[in-house]
Design a protein around this motif. Structure first.
Motif, PDB file in Angstrom:
ATOM      1  N   PRO A 252       0.810  -1.208   0.000  1.00  0.00           N
ATOM      2  CA  PRO A 252       0.000   0.000   0.000  1.00  0.00           C
ATOM      3  C   PRO A 252       0.849   1.267   0.000  1.00  0.00           C
ATOM      4  N   LEU A 253       0.252   2.349  -0.453  1.00  0.00           N
ATOM      5  CA  LEU A 253       0.928   3.647  -0.424  1.00  0.00           C
ATOM      6  C   LEU A 253       1.037   4.127   1.025  1.00  0.00           C
ATOM      7  N   PHE A 254      -0.047   3.958   1.786  1.00  0.00           N
ATOM      8  CA  PHE A 254      -0.070   4.430   3.175  1.00  0.00           C
ATOM      9  C   PHE A 254       0.100   3.257   4.136  1.00  0.00           C
ATOM     10  N   SER A 255       0.777   3.530   5.256  1.00  0.00           N
ATOM     11  CA  SER A 255       0.950   2.488   6.271  1.00  0.00           C
ATOM     12  C   SER A 255      -0.398   2.190   6.912  1.00  0.00           C
ATOM     13  N   GLN A 256      -0.436   1.095   7.621  1.00  0.00           N
ATOM     14  CA  GLN A 256      -1.661   0.709   8.322  1.00  0.00           C
ATOM     15  C   GLN A 256      -2.105   1.823   9.282  1.00  0.00           C
ATOM     16  N   GLU A 257      -1.131   2.410  10.009  1.00  0.00           N
ATOM     17  CA  GLU A 257      -1.457   3.476  10.963  1.00  0.00           C
ATOM     18  C   GLU A 257      -2.024   4.704  10.240  1.00  0.00           C
ATOM     19  N   GLU A 258      -1.413   5.040   9.116  1.00  0.00           N
ATOM     20  CA  GLU A 258      -1.904   6.205   8.358  1.00  0.00           C
ATOM     21  C   GLU A 258      -3.315   5.966   7.845  1.00  0.00           C
ATOM     22  N   ARG A 259      -3.572   4.748   7.369  1.00  0.00           N
ATOM     23  CA  ARG A 259      -4.901   4.446   6.825  1.00  0.00           C
ATOM     24  C   ARG A 259      -5.956   4.498   7.931  1.00  0.00           C
ATOM     25  N   VAL A 260      -5.615   3.930   9.092  1.00  0.00           N
ATOM     26  CA  VAL A 260      -6.549   3.959  10.232  1.00  0.00           C
ATOM     27  C   VAL A 260      -6.815   5.408  10.642  1.00  0.00           C
ATOM     28  N   ASP A 261      -5.755   6.199  10.715  1.00  0.00           N
ATOM     29  CA  ASP A 261      -5.876   7.590  11.136  1.00  0.00           C
ATOM     30  C   ASP A 261      -6.764   8.397  10.175  1.00  0.00           C
ATOM     31  N   MET A 262      -6.577   8.184   8.880  1.00  0.00           N
ATOM     32  CA  MET A 262      -7.392   8.919   7.894  1.00  0.00           C
ATOM     33  C   MET A 262      -8.863   8.501   7.990  1.00  0.00           C
TER      34      MET A 262
END
Ligand code: ADP
Length: 165
Positions: free
Chosen positions: A48-58
């Motif tokens: 993915p482009l975004f990490s798991q943490e970034e995706r959850v945060d968004m």
């Protein structure tokens, strides 16, 4: 009197990143279920482009208007995760017929694994029927504007990620 059993659904996906198409499905799922758990899939086969943490945060920043919605991430078998969470349904969104074949295969395999978890397909608003995360990433990397496809904070992160040198 039997206590009311709350209806829990899992909405799994990559959410790389979340779009208004996903948010439309979340809104519809909230009509049907008491609790909706958005589950970000950690899939080692995808990069993915975004990490798991970034995706959850968004996602968290995009769902503040809804009640009864939680965000989590999972890896491994979806039905096992659903059981762990006491969920009785898996939500998937349907856009065009092109989604159908894959989705049907997954739903039937999941049913074979656990008959008590019901895959529920929700149809998106037609204005999002052509939208997915990949097209948004392509649009941003080519210098386009994705404000009508993703929330502003997601648009900003996409620009930071895809246009920085
Ligand atoms: P996956 O890799 O699991 O397909 P996605 O984040 O692409 O992850 O999609 C998660 C779910 O959201 C899928 O059921 C997909 O069909 C649905 N979805 C994605 N975009 C839209 C959209 N524009 N309208 C409706 N459903 C959508």
């Amino acid at each position: 009197m039997k206590p009311h059993k709350i209806r829990i659904a899992i909405y799994p996906g990559s959410f790389d990143p979340i779009t208004y198409g996903h948010i439309d499905i979340i809104k519809r799922a909230c009509f049907l279920f008491d609790k909706v758990i958005i589950a970000v899939a950690v899939n080692p086969q995808k990069s993915p482009l975004f990490s798991q943490e970034e995706r959850v945060d968004m996602i968290e920043k995009s769902i503040t208007e809804f009640s009864g919605v939680q965000v989590d991430s999972f890896h491994g078998l979806l039905v096992e995760y659903a059981k762990e969470k006491d969920a009785t349904a898996i939500i998937r969104g349907l856009r065009a017929v092109t989604d159908f074949e894959n989705e049907m295969q997954m739903a039937l395999v999941n049913r074979k694994l656990d008959e008590n978890i019901v895959t529920t397909f929700l149809m998106t608003h037609d204005k999002y029927s052509y939208l997915n995360s990949s097209i948004v990433k392509e649009l941003i990397s080519l210098g386009g504007d994705a404000k009508c496809f993703v929330p502003l904070h997601v648009n900003k992160r996409l620009i930071e990620k895809l246009r920085k040198q």
